[in-house]
Design an enzyme around this catalytic site. Sequence first.
Site, PDB file in Angstrom:
ATOM      1  N   GLY A  73     -10.563  13.019 -45.054  1.00 41.00           N
ATOM      2  CA  GLY A  73     -11.906  12.911 -44.488  1.00 41.00           C
ATOM      3  C   GLY A  73     -12.198  14.047 -43.518  1.00 41.00           C
ATOM      4  N   GLU A 233     -34.834   4.340 -35.999  1.00 40.57           N
ATOM      5  CA  GLU A 233     -35.213   5.748 -36.207  1.00 40.57           C
ATOM      6  C   GLU A 233     -36.062   5.902 -37.464  1.00 40.57           C
ATOM      7  OE1 GLU A 233     -31.123   7.456 -34.121  1.00 40.57           O
ATOM      8  OE2 GLU A 233     -31.281   7.425 -36.300  1.00 40.57           O
TER       9      GLU A 233
HETATM   10  C1  LIG Z   1     -27.418   7.135 -41.064  1.00 40.44           C
HETATM   11  C2  LIG Z   1     -26.408   7.098 -39.959  1.00 40.44           C
HETATM   12  C3  LIG Z   1     -26.804   7.351 -38.663  1.00 40.44           C
HETATM   13  C4  LIG Z   1     -25.890   7.332 -37.624  1.00 40.44           C
HETATM   14  N1  LIG Z   1     -26.320   7.601 -36.359  1.00 40.44           N
HETATM   15  C5  LIG Z   1     -25.419   7.677 -35.362  1.00 40.44           C
HETATM   16  C6  LIG Z   1     -25.821   8.068 -34.053  1.00 40.44           C
HETATM   17  O1  LIG Z   1     -27.004   8.321 -33.807  1.00 40.44           O
HETATM   18  N2  LIG Z   1     -24.872   8.164 -33.082  1.00 40.44           N
HETATM   19  C7  LIG Z   1     -23.565   7.897 -33.348  1.00 40.44           C
HETATM   20  O2  LIG Z   1     -22.749   8.038 -32.453  1.00 40.44           O
HETATM   21  N3  LIG Z   1     -23.163   7.495 -34.560  1.00 40.44           N
HETATM   22  C8  LIG Z   1     -24.049   7.395 -35.576  1.00 40.44           C
HETATM   23  N4  LIG Z   1     -23.638   7.015 -36.833  1.00 40.44           N
HETATM   24  C9  LIG Z   1     -22.240   6.617 -37.026  1.00 40.44           C
HETATM   25  C10 LIG Z   1     -21.346   7.845 -37.135  1.00 40.44           C
HETATM   26  O3  LIG Z   1     -21.904   8.779 -38.023  1.00 40.44           O
HETATM   27  C11 LIG Z   1     -19.972   7.390 -37.586  1.00 40.44           C
HETATM   28  O4  LIG Z   1     -19.468   6.484 -36.646  1.00 40.44           O
HETATM   29  C12 LIG Z   1     -19.040   8.574 -37.725  1.00 40.44           C
HETATM   30  O5  LIG Z   1     -19.518   9.445 -38.712  1.00 40.44           O
HETATM   31  C13 LIG Z   1     -17.646   8.107 -38.081  1.00 40.44           C
HETATM   32  O6  LIG Z   1     -16.835   9.227 -38.240  1.00 40.44           O
HETATM   33  P1  LIG Z   1     -15.625   9.176 -39.259  1.00 40.44           P
HETATM   34  O7  LIG Z   1     -14.921  10.474 -39.150  1.00 40.44           O
HETATM   35  O8  LIG Z   1     -14.865   7.927 -39.095  1.00 40.44           O
HETATM   36  O9  LIG Z   1     -16.317   9.056 -40.704  1.00 40.44           O
HETATM   37  P2  LIG Z   1     -17.364  10.012 -41.397  1.00 40.44           P
HETATM   38  O10 LIG Z   1     -18.023  10.914 -40.437  1.00 40.44           O
HETATM   39  O11 LIG Z   1     -18.218   9.115 -42.222  1.00 40.44           O
HETATM   40  O12 LIG Z   1     -16.471  10.921 -42.346  1.00 40.44           O
HETATM   41  C14 LIG Z   1     -15.750  10.387 -43.417  1.00 40.44           C
HETATM   42  C15 LIG Z   1     -15.407  11.527 -44.361  1.00 40.44           C
HETATM   43  O13 LIG Z   1     -14.472  11.054 -45.294  1.00 40.44           O
HETATM   44  C16 LIG Z   1     -14.823  11.500 -46.595  1.00 40.44           C
HETATM   45  N5  LIG Z   1     -14.267  10.542 -47.542  1.00 40.44           N
HETATM   46  C17 LIG Z   1     -14.575   9.229 -47.639  1.00 40.44           C
HETATM   47  N6  LIG Z   1     -13.820   8.652 -48.573  1.00 40.44           N
HETATM   48  C18 LIG Z   1     -13.025   9.620 -49.071  1.00 40.44           C
HETATM   49  C19 LIG Z   1     -12.032   9.638 -50.090  1.00 40.44           C
HETATM   50  N7  LIG Z   1     -11.693   8.541 -50.755  1.00 40.44           N
HETATM   51  N8  LIG Z   1     -11.426  10.818 -50.364  1.00 40.44           N
HETATM   52  C20 LIG Z   1     -11.752  11.946 -49.698  1.00 40.44           C
HETATM   53  N9  LIG Z   1     -12.684  11.976 -48.736  1.00 40.44           N
HETATM   54  C21 LIG Z   1     -13.307  10.830 -48.427  1.00 40.44           C
HETATM   55  C22 LIG Z   1     -16.328  11.544 -46.564  1.00 40.44           C
HETATM   56  O14 LIG Z   1     -16.825  12.433 -47.543  1.00 40.44           O
HETATM   57  C23 LIG Z   1     -16.612  12.003 -45.143  1.00 40.44           C
HETATM   58  O15 LIG Z   1     -16.703  13.408 -45.067  1.00 40.44           O
HETATM   59  C24 LIG Z   1     -24.539   7.030 -37.896  1.00 40.44           C
HETATM   60  C25 LIG Z   1     -24.136   6.759 -39.198  1.00 40.44           C
HETATM   61  C26 LIG Z   1     -25.056   6.814 -40.235  1.00 40.44           C
HETATM   62  C27 LIG Z   1     -24.611   6.546 -41.642  1.00 40.44           C
END
Ligand SMILES: Cc1cc2nc3c(=O)[nH]c(=O)nc-3n(C[C@H](O)[C@H](O)[C@H](O)COP(=O)(O)OP(=O)(O)OC[C@H]3O[C@@H](n4cnc5c(N)ncnc54)[C@H](O)[C@@H]3O)c2cc1C
Length: 474
Positions: A73, A233
């Site tokens: 990820g 939003e």
């Molecule tokens: C529409 C929306 C609005 C948001 N607004 C806010 C906000 O205003 N403020 C805030 O703080 N948070 C916000 N969030 C929440 C925030 O984006 C998440 O909490 C954050 O992105 C989590 O980070 P992460 O690294 O855990 O996952 P992510 O940022 O989702 O990254 C996960 C990555 O893993 C990859 N991946 C997934 N499965 C696989 C797989 N099987 N194999 C290879 N790669 C894979 C994906 O492609 C992605 O790049 C929002 C979320 C969304 C969807």
Amino acid sequence: MARVPLFCYAGGCCNAPALLGSLATLNPTAWFLAPGEARGRSIPLSAATEIAEPVKLEPVKTYTGRPRVVIVGGGFGGLTAARSLKGVPVEVTLIDRRNHHLFQPLLYQVATASLSPADIAQPIREILRKQKNAKVVLGEVTRVEPEAKQVVLANGEAVPYDYLVLAAGARHSYFGKDEWETDAPGMKSLDDALALRSKILLAFEQAELAETEEERRALLTFVIIGGGPTGVELAGAISEIAHHSVAREFRNFNPATAKVILLEALPRILPMFPEKLSESAVKQLTEMGVTVRTGGMVTLIEPGVVHLGEDQIRAKTIIWAAGVAASPLGKTVGVPTDRAGRVPVTSTLQLEAHPEIFVIGDQASFTKSDGKPVPGVAPVATQEGHHAGVNIGLAVAGQPLLPFEYKDRGSMATIGRNRAIAQVGKYTFSGFPAWLAWNVVHVVNLNSFRNRLFVGLRWIWDYVNYKRGARLIE
Ligand SMILES: Cc1cc2nc3c(=O)[nH]c(=O)nc-3n(C[C@H](O)[C@H](O)[C@H](O)COP(=O)(O)OP(=O)(O)OC[C@H]3O[C@@H](n4cnc5c(N)ncnc54)[C@H](O)[C@@H]3O)c2cc1C
């Protein structure tokens, strides 16, 4: 201290000491990053001061002398973990099924035609190009094999690791009603946002050609399910499209007659904020023409109809912003997950049964020292990503690992032009100051200088002109 109202905006009031205090603590960069961390710089390991419970994690020696760290990820968590391993004697392989890092908090601006996809996304390979110990693999991980210490890609290839960081994030959850997704799509990726953008803009085009008033009414009704920040939003932005962006452009109807309805099953929207900010958000949304309905559960979604018990709302555009579930990848590590599919981790962000596996961000279930879970937001993922990197560095150096502590620097949600709510420590504010702070924080935290510049300029241009620069139907 007595609160002296100084500014009263459409959405609410704030007072001078509160505002000054809030802005003084408002370090936009720190909003998303952990202390001591800056882009591409890691915390020196000597910064370790506090020792967690003993973790059985022997230093790994490979034939190259450098342990292999696989990160699944390239979102907020995974990318930060990779960057914090810069200069650490390990070989980092970051695997993502997309070639780009996506700034999800601004996804709704792509869906509502304010920004273009490239404004909020950047190739992961480009971001990590200067980090010599990191390589990027484009591929989908289908499972983890903890005993064999490898992850398996969709093409069948196995990638071995000495340390694994799982950061695959979350996706929509329809609470077991997956069949609703066709009629009420959610928004998690750029493709989702672009599909929504077309759907929203097409509704206005079709309303121009509608043959009956009933048909036009359904086309001009937009229902958003879920009163969290994303729902709020979206509701605010669609209302602005109707009232400003496409005003005076249609001949057969007045776009301002469009209805935007925000549905929330809980008694109030934005439940993660103090009650008075939820009330302020409702007031600000209502002033923008959005109807907010709380306390009613959606019982059925059919093509063009949302059912709330006996009540039915006819709407051609229904958007799901109500729930998320962690990536199914967590289920393959062989430990029980929580109801949202998140993997429980120790205070050092590891799996109890497999300490060489770290789980972070939306995929992890982490409980703070006060017994409360951390929220699924970008700052948590970023701080955890940084911390996982630091802990891997410590493990490689044969030192004890550090417990993770989430530094909550506050929350904010934007509603529309000059309208937002924010909480920083004990201070709350809404209206223009919160909106301005939201804009600064989000633009500063975008990944590249190009995106910061382009988004900043575009927002200023659109603000002055009441326009949206990406109104394309694909
Ligand atoms: C529409 C929306 C609005 C948001 N607004 C806010 C906000 O205003 N403020 C805030 O703080 N948070 C916000 N969030 C929440 C925030 O984006 C998440 O909490 C954050 O992105 C989590 O980070 P992460 O690294 O855990 O996952 P992510 O940022 O989702 O990254 C996960 C990555 O893993 C990859 N991946 C997934 N499965 C696989 C797989 N099987 N194999 C290879 N790669 C894979 C994906 O492609 C992605 O790049 C929002 C979320 C969304 C969807």
